[in-house]
Motif scaffolding. Structure first.
Motif, PDB file in Angstrom:
ATOM      1  N   VAL A   1       0.829  -1.204   0.000  1.00 22.94           N
ATOM      2  CA  VAL A   1       0.000   0.000   0.000  1.00 22.94           C
ATOM      3  C   VAL A   1       0.866   1.259   0.000  1.00 22.94           C
ATOM      4  O   VAL A   1       0.626   2.203  -0.761  1.00 22.94           O
ATOM      5  CB  VAL A   1      -0.947   0.015   1.219  1.00 22.94           C
ATOM      6  N   PHE A   2       1.908   1.247   0.822  1.00 20.73           N
ATOM      7  CA  PHE A   2       2.678   2.464   1.029  1.00 20.73           C
ATOM      8  C   PHE A   2       3.665   2.754  -0.101  1.00 20.73           C
ATOM      9  O   PHE A   2       3.904   3.923  -0.426  1.00 20.73           O
ATOM     10  CB  PHE A   2       3.437   2.408   2.370  1.00 20.73           C
ATOM     11  N   ASP A   3       4.278   1.732  -0.698  1.00 19.01           N
ATOM     12  CA  ASP A   3       5.290   2.029  -1.713  1.00 19.01           C
ATOM     13  C   ASP A   3       4.686   2.698  -2.936  1.00 19.01           C
ATOM     14  O   ASP A   3       5.239   3.656  -3.480  1.00 19.01           O
ATOM     15  CB  ASP A   3       6.084   0.771  -2.093  1.00 19.01           C
ATOM     16  N   GLY A   4       3.513   2.235  -3.362  1.00 14.71           N
ATOM     17  CA  GLY A   4       2.869   2.877  -4.499  1.00 14.71           C
ATOM     18  C   GLY A   4       2.421   4.298  -4.181  1.00 14.71           C
ATOM     19  O   GLY A   4       2.565   5.208  -5.006  1.00 14.71           O
ATOM     20  N   HIS A   5       1.893   4.492  -2.972  1.00 19.78           N
ATOM     21  CA  HIS A   5       1.450   5.837  -2.577  1.00 19.78           C
ATOM     22  C   HIS A   5       2.625   6.809  -2.513  1.00 19.78           C
ATOM     23  O   HIS A   5       2.538   7.943  -3.001  1.00 19.78           O
ATOM     24  CB  HIS A   5       0.755   5.762  -1.218  1.00 19.78           C
ATOM     25  N   LEU A   6       3.725   6.371  -1.936  1.00 17.55           N
ATOM     26  CA  LEU A   6       4.902   7.230  -1.828  1.00 17.55           C
ATOM     27  C   LEU A   6       5.483   7.547  -3.206  1.00 17.55           C
ATOM     28  O   LEU A   6       5.906   8.686  -3.470  1.00 17.55           O
ATOM     29  CB  LEU A   6       5.963   6.559  -0.958  1.00 17.55           C
ATOM     30  N   ALA A   7       5.509   6.538  -4.078  1.00 20.57           N
ATOM     31  CA  ALA A   7       6.075   6.754  -5.418  1.00 20.57           C
ATOM     32  C   ALA A   7       5.273   7.786  -6.192  1.00 20.57           C
ATOM     33  O   ALA A   7       5.845   8.643  -6.874  1.00 20.57           O
ATOM     34  CB  ALA A   7       6.129   5.426  -6.173  1.00 20.57           C
ATOM     35  N   ARG A   8       3.945   7.722  -6.092  1.00 17.33           N
ATOM     36  CA  ARG A   8       3.109   8.673  -6.830  1.00 17.33           C
ATOM     37  C   ARG A   8       3.127  10.057  -6.187  1.00 17.33           C
ATOM     38  O   ARG A   8       3.141  11.069  -6.883  1.00 17.33           O
ATOM     39  CB  ARG A   8       1.676   8.146  -6.909  1.00 17.33           C
ATOM     40  N   THR A   9       3.116  10.102  -4.855  1.00 19.08           N
ATOM     41  CA  THR A   9       3.033  11.384  -4.162  1.00 19.08           C
ATOM     42  C   THR A   9       4.310  12.197  -4.310  1.00 19.08           C
ATOM     43  O   THR A   9       4.271  13.413  -4.536  1.00 19.08           O
ATOM     44  CB  THR A   9       2.736  11.162  -2.670  1.00 19.08           C
ATOM     45  N   TYR A  10       5.455  11.540  -4.184  1.00 20.47           N
ATOM     46  CA  TYR A  10       6.738  12.246  -4.192  1.00 20.47           C
ATOM     47  C   TYR A  10       7.516  12.052  -5.488  1.00 20.47           C
ATOM     48  O   TYR A  10       8.726  12.270  -5.519  1.00 20.47           O
ATOM     49  CB  TYR A  10       7.576  11.788  -2.997  1.00 20.47           C
ATOM     50  N   ASN A  11       6.829  11.602  -6.545  1.00 17.36           N
ATOM     51  CA  ASN A  11       7.446  11.443  -7.862  1.00 17.36           C
ATOM     52  C   ASN A  11       8.691  10.562  -7.789  1.00 17.36           C
ATOM     53  O   ASN A  11       9.774  10.924  -8.263  1.00 17.36           O
ATOM     54  CB  ASN A  11       7.800  12.817  -8.455  1.00 17.36           C
ATOM     55  N   LEU A  12       8.532   9.390  -7.180  1.00 12.12           N
ATOM     56  CA  LEU A  12       9.633   8.448  -7.032  1.00 12.12           C
ATOM     57  C   LEU A  12       9.477   7.249  -7.961  1.00 12.12           C
ATOM     58  O   LEU A  12      10.063   6.195  -7.716  1.00 12.12           O
ATOM     59  CB  LEU A  12       9.712   7.964  -5.578  1.00 12.12           C
ATOM     60  N   VAL A  13       8.689   7.416  -9.008  1.00 10.84           N
ATOM     61  CA  VAL A  13       8.442   6.316  -9.939  1.00 10.84           C
ATOM     62  C   VAL A  13       9.693   6.059 -10.774  1.00 10.84           C
ATOM     63  O   VAL A  13      10.260   6.985 -11.362  1.00 10.84           O
ATOM     64  CB  VAL A  13       7.254   6.638 -10.862  1.00 10.84           C
ATOM     65  N   THR A  14      10.156   4.821 -10.803  1.00 14.95           N
ATOM     66  CA  THR A  14      11.326   4.429 -11.591  1.00 14.95           C
ATOM     67  C   THR A  14      10.987   3.195 -12.415  1.00 14.95           C
ATOM     68  O   THR A  14       9.997   2.502 -12.152  1.00 14.95           O
ATOM     69  CB  THR A  14      12.527   4.107 -10.680  1.00 14.95           C
ATOM     70  N   ASP A  15      11.822   2.907 -13.409  1.00 15.96           N
ATOM     71  CA  ASP A  15      11.620   1.709 -14.218  1.00 15.96           C
ATOM     72  C   ASP A  15      11.722   0.451 -13.357  1.00 15.96           C
ATOM     73  O   ASP A  15      10.983  -0.514 -13.561  1.00 15.96           O
ATOM     74  CB  ASP A  15      12.645   1.658 -15.352  1.00 15.96           C
ATOM     75  N   PHE A  16      12.657   0.460 -12.396  1.00 17.77           N
ATOM     76  CA  PHE A  16      12.784  -0.684 -11.501  1.00 17.77           C
ATOM     77  C   PHE A  16      11.498  -0.907 -10.713  1.00 17.77           C
ATOM     78  O   PHE A  16      11.027  -2.043 -10.565  1.00 17.77           O
ATOM     79  CB  PHE A  16      13.954  -0.463 -10.534  1.00 17.77           C
ATOM     80  N   GLY A  17      10.923   0.174 -10.196  1.00 19.23           N
ATOM     81  CA  GLY A  17       9.699   0.057  -9.423  1.00 19.23           C
ATOM     82  C   GLY A  17       8.539  -0.453 -10.252  1.00 19.23           C
ATOM     83  O   GLY A  17       7.727  -1.257  -9.770  1.00 19.23           O
ATOM     84  N   LYS A  18       8.445  -0.005 -11.518  1.00 18.70           N
ATOM     85  CA  LYS A  18       7.369  -0.456 -12.384  1.00 18.70           C
ATOM     86  C   LYS A  18       7.424  -1.964 -12.606  1.00 18.70           C
ATOM     87  O   LYS A  18       6.389  -2.622 -12.761  1.00 18.70           O
ATOM     88  CB  LYS A  18       7.443   0.268 -13.729  1.00 18.70           C
ATOM     89  N   ILE A  19       8.629  -2.514 -12.643  1.00 16.72           N
ATOM     90  CA  ILE A  19       8.789  -3.948 -12.884  1.00 16.72           C
ATOM     91  C   ILE A  19       8.728  -4.740 -11.578  1.00 16.72           C
ATOM     92  O   ILE A  19       8.043  -5.764 -11.480  1.00 16.72           O
ATOM     93  CB  ILE A  19      10.124  -4.222 -13.605  1.00 16.72           C
TER      94      ILE A  19
END
Length: 286
Positions: free
Chosen positions: A81-99
């Motif tokens: 729940v938290f990793d996706g929320h943090l990635a979207r909120t603080y613009n922490l989306v990476t290619d590694f995270g997407k996979i």
């Protein structure tokens, strides 16, 4: 990177643009890999073998060890729940995270279902339905990814919550009314799994059709633009070779015929030679 503070680099506090073009951009992406969202995703991946060992300890018959397994499973679901929320909120989306994020999700849930079925606590058909749906939807996302990204729906999020709750209840050594209740929670999760899976398939088909239609329209526009530039070739700088290449490429994108054309119509590739010949005649007249 110069190593100078941001204020010294430009006085505005903005990060200076690194030299080296693509190399600099790659360095920035690599530096952003170890963010809190990706760390939580990796923690969830590492919890998978820990959860399996705890659940299968002593043949899965010890309620205490199953409680420890439930704790590991709960932590894994919370990080989801938290990793996706943090990635979207603080613009922490990476290619590694997407996979890695979907892999971690499927790994912890798949491990729980398979282990519970192996212990005889959960029917294998339930495990088969859920895993087949998850694998199928994942493959389908790759099938349409060149046209569009299928967004996560509210139904999909509710499905994930229901699956996690039901699997967690099965991990615990429950008896009596709670054991009966967890069965119905799992049935609700199965229904949501099937219904949302069918909805994702519908979305994928629609998005793929729209994407293919857009590609055909763009190809036909390229053909029309190449034909219209015939008399003005000398002014526009478009050569016969370039015009032929555009028409040929458009023919490949549309299957060799214009969209909506009858089956006996001439392929678009056959138009390339007349277009080039007409331009050659125009140049000879000049």
């Amino acid at each position: 990177m110069t190593g100078a503070p941001a204020s010294a680099a430009g006085g505005s506090g903005a990060t200076p643009v690194p030299r080296g073009g693509r190399l600099g951009a790659a360095a920035v992406n690599q530096a952003g890999l170890w963010n809190i969202a990706n760390i939580l995703t990796m923690v969830r991946l590492l919890l998978v073998p820990v959860f399996v060992l705890l659940l299968l300890h002593d043949g899965g018959a010890d309620p205490a060890w199953r409680s420890f397994a439930w704790a590991a499973f709960a932590v894994a679901m919370i990080t989801d729940v938290f990793d996706g929320h943090l990635a979207r909120t603080y613009n922490l989306v990476t290619d590694f995270g997407k996979i890695a994020d979907p892999i971690a999700d499927k790994a912890i849930m798949g491990a729980a279902l398979i282990c519970l079925s192996a212990l005889g606590d959960l029917p294998w058909w339930i495990t088969g339905v859920i895993l087949a749906r998850e694998l199928g939807i994942t493959l389908m996302r790759f099938w349409v990814i060149r046209h569009a990204v299928i967004p996560a729906s509210r139904g999909g999020k509710l499905k994930t919550l229901a699956q996690g709750t039901a699997a967690g209840m099965y991990v615990l050594a429950l008896t009596g009314p709670l054991a009966t209740f967890r069965f119905w929670v799992m049935m609700a999760a199965v229904v949501l799994t099937v219904v949302t899976g069918a909805d994702y398939v519908r979305q994928a088909v629609v998005l793929r059709r729209r994407g293919l239609a857009a590609e055909r329209a763009a190809a036909l526009e390229a053909v029309a633009a190449a034909a219209d530039t015939g008399p003005g070739t000398a002014d526009t700088g478009v050569t016969d070779m370039e015009a032929t290449d555009v028409v040929a490429a458009a023919a490949g994108a549309t299957g060799g015929r214009a969209a909506g054309a009858p089956a006996d119509s001439a392929p678009l590739a056959d138009v390339a030679e007349p277009v080039a010949g007409a331009r050659g005649a125009t140049e000879a007249e000049r």
